[in-house]
Design an enzyme around this catalytic site. Structure first.
Site, PDB file in Angstrom:
ATOM      1  CG  HIS A   7      -1.974   1.017   1.242  1.00 30.29           C
ATOM      2  ND1 HIS A   7      -2.779   1.279   0.155  1.00 30.29           N
ATOM      3  CD2 HIS A   7      -2.394   1.875   2.226  1.00 30.29           C
ATOM      4  CE1 HIS A   7      -3.647   2.227   0.463  1.00 30.29           C
ATOM      5  NE2 HIS A   7      -3.424   2.613   1.705  1.00 30.29           N
TER       6      HIS A   7
ATOM      7  CG  ASN B  96      -5.316   5.094   3.645  1.00 30.93           C
ATOM      8  OD1 ASN B  96      -4.755   4.869   2.578  1.00 30.93           O
ATOM      9  ND2 ASN B  96      -5.893   4.136   4.343  1.00 30.93           N
TER      10      ASN B  96
END
Length: 374
Positions: free
Chosen positions: A303, A324
């Site tokens: 990620h 995020n």
């Protein structure tokens, strides 16, 4: 599934639309404020599932699908409770229900995360491999959000394009710092046009920086809107340039010290890679320590995120402020605080292992300088 739920589920599916749950309130994701430990019986957990469905606007095509999702929901709820029971301090991370709570970690990973992409091909003098640099002065805390250098939290949808969101965030930040205005840049342009990456199936932000350099810049979100798909590149839209970069610095699969990373973040928002674990998936608040990443023995990651600052808690726990790309209903309005200064070379969930940041000269067109100075 228990006999009770097997018999009761069809009845709930038929009647729930007209049934008002007394404990339900209509604030967005108000379910995150509930004490999950009070839902103990099968009946109560099923009721919680219905409340969660209402708030997430989740619908299933068949009773069988809903039955399967309820089983996954129960498993995730059990995991959340077990992790929360181990909290030792008010600052320790807290897990909670979110829009991913009816998905197994394996299913979630296939959609939202990505495999590692091969090491970059160095082109010209645009990129520079960097290592530790602890020579800078950096204050004890810093937050680029308060300096106007961070755009709103975005949502990558059902697309593993986190690398594109990390890259645009870094470019948006350095544009604000150097050129004194904050653009809202197009992730879709990167996902569709950076052919050296894999679009919604993964990529590396360094290659996104390289593409922006080669393309002469990047366009806005308004001009090239996000579609969360691997549609082919719209070259005409991609040429409507609103900002540029001239290079990027990076480190890859070679951890840097946290003091060096703090220096980089003090100068600008920084793209980094990490391993988003099952615990990370359900993060709801506090300082994340990544206990379920301890089993990982190398710089593995799946990620990409953006570090926008750092600080310390009242209890003396240092942390990174990380943006995020899973929307504002995840974490702390889309952010996560990740433990800093852990003594681990690789950092929490390998956050020290790989990263990059773009460089920029102050060569914007005057017409683009729309914002006030920092």
């Amino acid at each position: 599934m228990s006999t009770f739920v097997t018999k009761l589920l069809p009845l709930f599916l038929v009647s729930y639309a007209s049934f008002c749950l007394a404990s339900s309130v209509h604030d967005e994701y108000s379910i995150s404020n509930l004490d999950l430990d009070v839902f103990t019986s099968e009946r109560e957990v099923f009721r919680l599932f219905q409340m969660w469905k209402e708030e997430t606007e989740r619908e299933y095509p068949t009773v069988e699908e809903e039955t399967a999702r309820f089983q996954i929901f129960k498993s995730n709820l059990k995991y959340i409770r077990q992790k929360n029971a181990k909290r030792k301090s008010p600052t320790d991370s807290r897990l909670g229900l979110n829009k991913f709570s009816d998905m197994s970690y394996e299913e979630f990973s296939k959609i939202y995360l990505h495999d590692e992409i091969e090491k970059p091909i160095i082109e010209g003098n645009y990129s520079k491999m960097i290592s530790n640099d602890t020579s800078c002065y950096a204050p004890s805390s810093w937050d680029w959000r308060t300096k106007g250098a961070v755009t709103y939290v975005k949502d990558q949808g059902r697309c593993g394009g986190c690398w594109a969101f990390s890259a645009t965030g870094a470019i948006e930040g350095i544009t604000r710092i150097v050129s004194k205005w904050l653009p809202d840049l197009s992730e879709q342009q990167l996902i569709s046009c950076v052919t050296s990456n894999k679009g919604c199936k993964g990529g590396w932000y360094g290659k996104a920086f390289q593409y922006v350099i080669n393309n002469g810049g990047i366009t806005s979100e308004a001009h090239y809107p996000f579609r969360a798909d691997d549609s082919s590149c719209n070259y005409a839209r991609a040429q409507n340039i609103i900002t540029t970069i001239n290079g990027y610095h990076y480190w890859r699969h070679r951890p840097i010290s946290e003091s060096s990373l703090r220096c980089f973040v003090y100068h600008q928002p920084v793209s980094v890679s990490l391993y988003a674990s099952a615990e990370f998936k359900s993060y709801a608040g506090g300082i994340f320590k990544g206990d379920d990443c301890l089993r990982i023995r190398s710089c593995k990651h799946n990620h990409a995120v953006l570090i926008v600052g750092y600080g310390s808690s009242y209890y003396g726990q240092d942390y990174w402020i990380v943006k995020n790309s899973w929307g504002t209903h995840w974490g702390q309005q889309g952010y996560i605080l990740i433990k800093r200064n852990t003594g681990s070379t690789r950092g929490v969930c390998n956050i020290n292992c790989s990263g990059a940041y773009p460089t920029k000269r102050n060569n914007e067109l005057p017409a683009l300088k729309l914002a006030t100075s920092i």
